[in-house]
Design a protein around this motif. Structure first.
Motif, PDB file in Angstrom:
ATOM      1  N   LYS A  33       1.370  52.974  -6.966  1.00 24.39           N
ATOM      2  CA  LYS A  33       0.621  51.743  -7.173  1.00 24.39           C
ATOM      3  C   LYS A  33       1.293  50.577  -6.439  1.00 24.39           C
ATOM      4  O   LYS A  33       0.689  49.566  -6.201  1.00 24.39           O
ATOM      5  CB  LYS A  33       0.540  51.411  -8.664  1.00 24.39           C
ATOM      6  N   GLU A  34       2.547  50.739  -6.113  1.00 26.73           N
ATOM      7  CA  GLU A  34       3.311  49.696  -5.446  1.00 26.73           C
ATOM      8  C   GLU A  34       3.149  49.831  -3.933  1.00 26.73           C
ATOM      9  O   GLU A  34       3.038  50.934  -3.411  1.00 26.73           O
ATOM     10  CB  GLU A  34       4.792  49.835  -5.821  1.00 26.73           C
ATOM     11  N   ALA A  35       3.154  48.704  -3.248  1.00 26.18           N
ATOM     12  CA  ALA A  35       3.048  48.728  -1.785  1.00 26.18           C
ATOM     13  C   ALA A  35       4.244  49.472  -1.192  1.00 26.18           C
ATOM     14  O   ALA A  35       5.355  49.417  -1.722  1.00 26.18           O
ATOM     15  CB  ALA A  35       2.995  47.308  -1.245  1.00 26.18           C
ATOM     16  N   LEU A  36       4.007  50.162  -0.097  1.00 31.03           N
ATOM     17  CA  LEU A  36       5.058  50.939   0.560  1.00 31.03           C
ATOM     18  C   LEU A  36       5.529  50.243   1.824  1.00 31.03           C
ATOM     19  O   LEU A  36       4.751  49.593   2.512  1.00 31.03           O
ATOM     20  CB  LEU A  36       4.541  52.338   0.903  1.00 31.03           C
ATOM     21  N   ARG A  37       6.810  50.417   2.131  1.00 33.06           N
ATOM     22  CA  ARG A  37       7.389  49.898   3.368  1.00 33.06           C
ATOM     23  C   ARG A  37       8.192  51.012   4.014  1.00 33.06           C
ATOM     24  O   ARG A  37       8.828  51.801   3.327  1.00 33.06           O
ATOM     25  CB  ARG A  37       8.330  48.729   3.062  1.00 33.06           C
ATOM     26  N   PRO A  38       8.199  51.082   5.330  1.00 29.43           N
ATOM     27  CA  PRO A  38       8.978  52.134   5.999  1.00 29.43           C
ATOM     28  C   PRO A  38      10.474  51.841   5.942  1.00 29.43           C
ATOM     29  O   PRO A  38      10.888  50.684   5.906  1.00 29.43           O
ATOM     30  CB  PRO A  38       8.469  52.089   7.438  1.00 29.43           C
ATOM     31  N   LEU A  39      11.251  52.885   5.913  1.00 27.41           N
ATOM     32  CA  LEU A  39      12.708  52.779   5.964  1.00 27.41           C
ATOM     33  C   LEU A  39      13.147  53.672   7.119  1.00 27.41           C
ATOM     34  O   LEU A  39      12.985  54.883   7.066  1.00 27.41           O
ATOM     35  CB  LEU A  39      13.335  53.264   4.654  1.00 27.41           C
ATOM     36  N   GLN A  40      13.661  53.074   8.156  1.00 30.37           N
ATOM     37  CA  GLN A  40      14.073  53.848   9.318  1.00 30.37           C
ATOM     38  C   GLN A  40      15.575  53.724   9.508  1.00 30.37           C
ATOM     39  O   GLN A  40      16.121  52.622   9.494  1.00 30.37           O
ATOM     40  CB  GLN A  40      13.350  53.358  10.564  1.00 30.37           C
ATOM     41  N   VAL A  41      16.204  54.855   9.679  1.00 30.42           N
ATOM     42  CA  VAL A  41      17.640  54.904   9.940  1.00 30.42           C
ATOM     43  C   VAL A  41      17.892  55.931  11.032  1.00 30.42           C
ATOM     44  O   VAL A  41      17.112  56.851  11.229  1.00 30.42           O
ATOM     45  CB  VAL A  41      18.446  55.273   8.674  1.00 30.42           C
ATOM     46  N   ARG A  42      18.986  55.752  11.730  1.00 33.77           N
ATOM     47  CA  ARG A  42      19.380  56.732  12.744  1.00 33.77           C
ATOM     48  C   ARG A  42      20.569  57.499  12.195  1.00 33.77           C
ATOM     49  O   ARG A  42      21.560  56.906  11.781  1.00 33.77           O
ATOM     50  CB  ARG A  42      19.758  56.038  14.048  1.00 33.77           C
ATOM     51  N   ILE A  43      20.425  58.814  12.184  1.00 35.70           N
ATOM     52  CA  ILE A  43      21.484  59.687  11.686  1.00 35.70           C
ATOM     53  C   ILE A  43      21.688  60.814  12.690  1.00 35.70           C
ATOM     54  O   ILE A  43      20.805  61.079  13.511  1.00 35.70           O
ATOM     55  CB  ILE A  43      21.126  60.262  10.300  1.00 35.70           C
ATOM     56  N   PRO A  44      22.834  61.476  12.636  1.00 34.56           N
ATOM     57  CA  PRO A  44      23.057  62.600  13.548  1.00 34.56           C
ATOM     58  C   PRO A  44      22.001  63.696  13.333  1.00 34.56           C
ATOM     59  O   PRO A  44      21.517  63.902  12.215  1.00 34.56           O
ATOM     60  CB  PRO A  44      24.446  63.113  13.158  1.00 34.56           C
TER      61      PRO A  44
END
Length: 82
Positions: A33-44
């Motif tokens: 029900k809550e708005a979503l936001r992207p989470l982007q990270v760089r990992i090996p």
């Protein structure tokens, strides 16, 4: 895989009838029900592959497994640090 062209011969100059498809938007049963936001990270790459494997084994090799694993980890982290 052979292409079915029988629909194309259905009428002179008429487009083939549309296939029946379910309304996936109306059938969306997600509980978010809550708005979503992207989470982007760089990992090996090796870490990404391990995480993907773990998510697949735990939640099934389908869309959303990594998100579910991340949210499970986040809940455990918050429970530990409160």
């Amino acid at each position: 895989m052979a292409t079915n062209i029988a629909k194309l011969k259905s009428g002179k100059g008429a487009p083939p009838p549309a296939d029946e498809t379910p309304d996936v938007i109306a059938e969306d049963k997600r509980s978010e029900k809550e708005a979503l936001r992207p989470l982007q990270v760089r990992i090996p790459v090796s870490t990404f592959e391990e995480f993907s494997e773990r998510a697949g084994r735990e939640f099934g090799f389908s869309h959303g497994a990594k998100k579910q694993l991340f949210l499970k980890m986040w809940k455990a982290y918050k429970a530990q640090n409160m």
